[in-house]
Design a protein around this motif. Structure first.
Motif, mmCIF file in Angstrom:
data_model
loop_
_atom_site.group_PDB
_atom_site.id
_atom_site.type_symbol
_atom_site.label_atom_id
_atom_site.label_comp_id
_atom_site.label_asym_id
_atom_site.label_seq_id
_atom_site.Cartn_x
_atom_site.Cartn_y
_atom_site.Cartn_z
ATOM 1 N N HIS A 108 -8.633 24.701 15.562
ATOM 2 C CA HIS A 108 -7.789 25.308 16.593
ATOM 3 C C HIS A 108 -6.545 25.919 15.977
ATOM 4 C CE1 HIS A 108 -10.146 23.861 19.925
ATOM 5 N NE2 HIS A 108 -10.200 22.693 19.339
ATOM 6 N N GLN A 109 -6.155 25.379 14.818
ATOM 7 C CA GLN A 109 -4.993 25.898 14.119
ATOM 8 C C GLN A 109 -5.438 26.424 12.760
ATOM 9 O OE1 GLN A 109 -2.450 22.467 14.096
ATOM 10 N NE2 GLN A 109 -1.389 23.159 15.926
ATOM 11 N N ILE A 110 -4.953 27.607 12.419
ATOM 12 C CA ILE A 110 -5.359 28.253 11.169
ATOM 13 C C ILE A 110 -4.125 28.393 10.287
ATOM 14 C CG2 ILE A 110 -6.390 30.312 10.166
ATOM 15 C CD1 ILE A 110 -7.808 30.732 12.839
ATOM 16 N N SER A 111 -4.270 28.012 9.031
ATOM 17 C CA SER A 111 -3.146 28.040 8.107
ATOM 18 C C SER A 111 -2.710 29.472 7.801
ATOM 19 C CB SER A 111 -3.511 27.330 6.807
ATOM 20 O OG SER A 111 -4.462 28.096 6.087
ATOM 21 N N TYR A 112 -1.492 29.584 7.326
ATOM 22 C CA TYR A 112 -0.910 30.871 6.931
ATOM 23 C C TYR A 112 -1.819 31.554 5.909
ATOM 24 C CZ TYR A 112 3.339 33.733 6.544
ATOM 25 O OH TYR A 112 4.263 34.743 6.616
ATOM 26 N N LYS A 113 -2.253 30.776 4.926
ATOM 27 C CA LYS A 113 -3.112 31.307 3.863
ATOM 28 C C LYS A 113 -4.440 31.824 4.427
ATOM 29 C CE LYS A 113 -5.243 29.958 -0.496
ATOM 30 N NZ LYS A 113 -5.378 28.886 -1.481
ATOM 31 N N LYS A 114 -5.029 31.078 5.346
ATOM 32 C CA LYS A 114 -6.316 31.461 5.926
ATOM 33 C C LYS A 114 -6.178 32.715 6.791
ATOM 34 C CE LYS A 114 -10.138 29.410 5.883
ATOM 35 N NZ LYS A 114 -11.091 29.539 4.779
ATOM 36 N N VAL A 115 -5.061 32.853 7.501
ATOM 37 C CA VAL A 115 -4.821 34.059 8.303
ATOM 38 C C VAL A 115 -4.743 35.275 7.383
ATOM 39 C CG1 VAL A 115 -3.173 35.252 9.811
ATOM 40 C CG2 VAL A 115 -3.721 32.855 10.218
ATOM 41 N N CYS A 116 -4.062 35.122 6.243
ATOM 42 C CA CYS A 116 -3.989 36.220 5.268
ATOM 43 C C CYS A 116 -5.379 36.604 4.783
ATOM 44 C CB CYS A 116 -3.109 35.828 4.080
ATOM 45 S SG CYS A 116 -1.360 35.697 4.463
ATOM 46 N N ASP A 156 -7.204 40.019 5.529
ATOM 47 C CA ASP A 156 -7.243 40.691 4.229
ATOM 48 C C ASP A 156 -5.911 41.372 3.927
ATOM 49 O OD1 ASP A 156 -8.381 41.403 1.803
ATOM 50 O OD2 ASP A 156 -9.183 43.282 2.579
ATOM 51 N N ILE A 157 -4.833 40.581 4.071
ATOM 52 C CA ILE A 157 -3.489 41.069 3.799
ATOM 53 C C ILE A 157 -2.748 40.039 2.949
ATOM 54 C CG2 ILE A 157 -3.313 42.503 5.878
ATOM 55 C CD1 ILE A 157 -1.734 40.258 7.205
ATOM 56 N N SER A 158 -1.648 40.462 2.343
ATOM 57 C CA SER A 158 -0.832 39.558 1.540
ATOM 58 C C SER A 158 0.100 38.754 2.452
ATOM 59 C CB SER A 158 -0.001 40.357 0.532
ATOM 60 O OG SER A 158 0.996 41.094 1.211
ATOM 61 N N ARG A 159 0.722 37.713 1.876
ATOM 62 C CA ARG A 159 1.686 36.901 2.631
ATOM 63 C C ARG A 159 2.864 37.774 3.080
ATOM 64 N NH1 ARG A 159 1.027 31.358 2.272
ATOM 65 N NH2 ARG A 159 3.216 30.980 2.706
ATOM 66 N N ASP A 160 3.313 38.670 2.213
ATOM 67 C CA ASP A 160 4.433 39.549 2.571
ATOM 68 C C ASP A 160 4.065 40.471 3.730
ATOM 69 O OD1 ASP A 160 6.167 38.501 0.686
ATOM 70 O OD2 ASP A 160 5.589 39.960 -0.848
ATOM 71 N N THR A 161 2.860 41.002 3.706
ATOM 72 C CA THR A 161 2.409 41.874 4.799
ATOM 73 C C THR A 161 2.321 41.091 6.101
ATOM 74 O OG1 THR A 161 1.172 43.228 3.232
ATOM 75 C CG2 THR A 161 0.590 43.444 5.559
ATOM 76 N N LEU A 162 1.887 39.834 6.030
ATOM 77 C CA LEU A 162 1.829 39.001 7.239
ATOM 78 C C LEU A 162 3.236 38.762 7.777
ATOM 79 C CD1 LEU A 162 0.283 37.385 9.324
ATOM 80 C CD2 LEU A 162 0.256 35.457 7.727
ATOM 81 N N GLN A 189 9.419 22.898 3.773
ATOM 82 C CA GLN A 189 8.081 22.720 3.229
ATOM 83 C C GLN A 189 7.035 22.376 4.290
ATOM 84 O OE1 GLN A 189 10.782 21.063 1.991
ATOM 85 N NE2 GLN A 189 11.136 22.288 0.179
ATOM 86 N N SER A 190 7.446 22.269 5.537
ATOM 87 C CA SER A 190 6.500 21.935 6.611
ATOM 88 C C SER A 190 5.436 23.019 6.723
ATOM 89 C CB SER A 190 7.230 21.808 7.951
ATOM 90 O OG SER A 190 8.136 20.741 7.916
ATOM 91 N N PRO A 191 4.188 22.608 6.956
ATOM 92 C CA PRO A 191 3.111 23.602 7.061
ATOM 93 C C PRO A 191 3.264 24.496 8.294
ATOM 94 C CG PRO A 191 2.290 21.409 7.576
ATOM 95 C CD PRO A 191 3.705 21.248 7.126
ATOM 96 N N VAL A 192 2.797 25.726 8.140
ATOM 97 C CA VAL A 192 2.854 26.714 9.226
ATOM 98 C C VAL A 192 1.423 27.081 9.599
ATOM 99 C CG1 VAL A 192 3.591 29.034 9.873
ATOM 100 C CG2 VAL A 192 5.066 27.604 8.448
ATOM 101 N N PHE A 193 1.149 27.087 10.897
ATOM 102 C CA PHE A 193 -0.179 27.401 11.407
ATOM 103 C C PHE A 193 -0.072 28.466 12.484
ATOM 104 C CE2 PHE A 193 -0.512 23.080 9.850
ATOM 105 C CZ PHE A 193 -1.700 23.104 9.151
ATOM 106 N N PHE A 194 -1.231 29.042 12.798
ATOM 107 C CA PHE A 194 -1.344 29.978 13.910
ATOM 108 C C PHE A 194 -2.443 29.475 14.833
ATOM 109 C CE2 PHE A 194 0.532 32.357 10.524
ATOM 110 C CZ PHE A 194 1.430 33.196 11.143
#
Length: 69
Positions: free
Chosen positions: A9-17, A21-27, A48-53
């Motif tokens: 239900h929650q997707i990590s920042y890295k997985k969203v990138c 198909d974009i970089s962390r900066d583009t996100l 350092q807390s994790p970020v999700f979408f």
């Protein structure tokens, strides 16, 4: 026993990138410039807390963009 794929239900920042198909900066730019893009959910109060979408919010945003195209 049935094998079923678990859909988070929650997707990590890295997985969203990866999904977009974009970089962390583009996100980060997308979050800042597109008011319709889902807001990130931070779990905790530290830097350092994790970020999700939210998966459902991302799918809704994506479907709206497809319709607009």
């Amino acid at each position: 026993m049935l094998s079923q794929e678990i859909i988070p239900h929650q997707i990590s920042y890295k997985k969203v990138c990866q999904m977009l198909d974009i970089s962390r900066d583009t996100l980060r730019v997308l979050i800042r410039r597109d008011p319709a893009f889902p807001r990130p959910i931070k779990l905790g109060n530290t830097r350092q807390s994790p970020v999700f979408f939210s998966r459902s919010d991302l799918i809704e945003w994506h479907n709206k963009r497809k319709v607009q195209s």
